[in-house]
Design a protein around this motif. Structure first.
Motif, mmCIF file in Angstrom:
data_model
loop_
_atom_site.group_PDB
_atom_site.id
_atom_site.type_symbol
_atom_site.label_atom_id
_atom_site.label_comp_id
_atom_site.label_asym_id
_atom_site.label_seq_id
_atom_site.Cartn_x
_atom_site.Cartn_y
_atom_site.Cartn_z
ATOM 1 N N LEU A 31 12.065 -33.912 -21.366
ATOM 2 C CA LEU A 31 11.552 -32.833 -20.526
ATOM 3 C C LEU A 31 11.111 -31.702 -21.444
ATOM 4 C CD1 LEU A 31 14.217 -32.593 -17.671
ATOM 5 C CD2 LEU A 31 11.996 -33.716 -17.607
ATOM 6 N N PRO A 32 10.174 -30.878 -20.994
ATOM 7 C CA PRO A 32 9.821 -29.698 -21.794
ATOM 8 C C PRO A 32 11.056 -28.817 -21.981
ATOM 9 C CG PRO A 32 8.262 -30.009 -19.990
ATOM 10 C CD PRO A 32 9.395 -30.963 -19.761
ATOM 11 N N GLY A 33 11.048 -27.992 -23.007
ATOM 12 C CA GLY A 33 12.147 -27.062 -23.237
ATOM 13 C C GLY A 33 12.279 -26.067 -22.094
ATOM 14 N N GLU A 34 13.416 -25.412 -22.035
ATOM 15 C CA GLU A 34 13.682 -24.474 -20.937
ATOM 16 C C GLU A 34 12.628 -23.380 -20.847
ATOM 17 O OE1 GLU A 34 17.635 -23.092 -21.771
ATOM 18 O OE2 GLU A 34 18.558 -24.764 -20.698
ATOM 19 N N ALA A 36 9.566 -23.369 -21.987
ATOM 20 C CA ALA A 36 8.275 -23.949 -21.591
ATOM 21 C C ALA A 36 8.251 -24.218 -20.092
ATOM 22 C CB ALA A 36 8.010 -25.238 -22.367
ATOM 23 N N MET A 37 9.384 -24.670 -19.549
ATOM 24 C CA MET A 37 9.442 -24.944 -18.114
ATOM 25 C C MET A 37 9.334 -23.665 -17.290
ATOM 26 S SD MET A 37 12.137 -28.102 -17.881
ATOM 27 C CE MET A 37 11.968 -28.331 -16.136
ATOM 28 N N THR A 38 9.846 -22.550 -17.815
ATOM 29 C CA THR A 38 9.706 -21.286 -17.079
ATOM 30 C C THR A 38 8.231 -20.932 -16.938
ATOM 31 O OG1 THR A 38 9.888 -19.851 -19.041
ATOM 32 C CG2 THR A 38 11.931 -20.393 -17.889
ATOM 33 N N GLU A 39 7.466 -21.178 -18.000
ATOM 34 C CA GLU A 39 6.026 -20.887 -17.973
ATOM 35 C C GLU A 39 5.279 -21.873 -17.066
ATOM 36 O OE1 GLU A 39 4.145 -18.820 -20.461
ATOM 37 O OE2 GLU A 39 5.988 -17.847 -21.126
ATOM 38 N N ILE A 45 14.539 -18.602 -16.294
ATOM 39 C CA ILE A 45 15.279 -19.568 -17.104
ATOM 40 C C ILE A 45 16.555 -20.015 -16.389
ATOM 41 C CG2 ILE A 45 16.618 -17.946 -18.501
ATOM 42 C CD1 ILE A 45 15.781 -19.863 -20.910
ATOM 43 N N GLY A 46 17.148 -19.123 -15.604
ATOM 44 C CA GLY A 46 18.329 -19.500 -14.824
ATOM 45 C C GLY A 46 18.008 -20.575 -13.802
ATOM 46 N N THR A 47 16.842 -20.477 -13.189
ATOM 47 C CA THR A 47 16.408 -21.488 -12.224
ATOM 48 C C THR A 47 16.205 -22.828 -12.915
ATOM 49 O OG1 THR A 47 15.383 -19.820 -10.811
ATOM 50 C CG2 THR A 47 14.588 -22.087 -10.566
ATOM 51 N N VAL A 48 15.589 -22.806 -14.097
ATOM 52 C CA VAL A 48 15.385 -24.042 -14.864
ATOM 53 C C VAL A 48 16.733 -24.664 -15.210
ATOM 54 C CG1 VAL A 48 14.574 -24.968 -17.073
ATOM 55 C CG2 VAL A 48 13.143 -23.369 -15.791
#
Length: 88
Positions: A31-34, A36-39, A45-48
């Motif tokens: 998976l993409p990093g945390e 990167a996933m926020t973007e 980041i908490g949601t991720v």
């Protein structure tokens, strides 16, 4: 009737789970990093992090500290190494 609202982390986990189910993310895929996933998803980041915990709870991913989070699929799915391991 209106749909019951869902938490953002559940929506994100469901979206990633759908990608796994469709084959877009195959077993072994990272998976993409945390951050990167926020973007990518426009969430905090908490949601991720909560979404990843939910995906681990569902048995879809595993996280290796300092390495990342990887798709492992569902128990008993082809290619995950569990088929044929149980008693007959």
């Amino acid at each position: 009737m209106t749909e019951i609202p869902r938490y953002e982390y559940v929506k994100l986990a469901d979206a990633i789970a759908a990608d796994i189910a469709s084959g877009k993310l195959s077993p072994g895929a990272a998976l993409p990093g945390e951050r990167a996933m926020t973007e990518l998803h426009g969430v905090s980041i908490g949601t991720v992090r909560r979404a990843i915990v939910e995906l681990r709870r569902r048995g879809l991913v595993a996280t290796l500290p300092a390495k990342g989070t990887y798709v492992i699929g569902k128990a008993g799915s082809p290619g995950d190494g569990t088929e044929g391991d149980g008693p007959d």
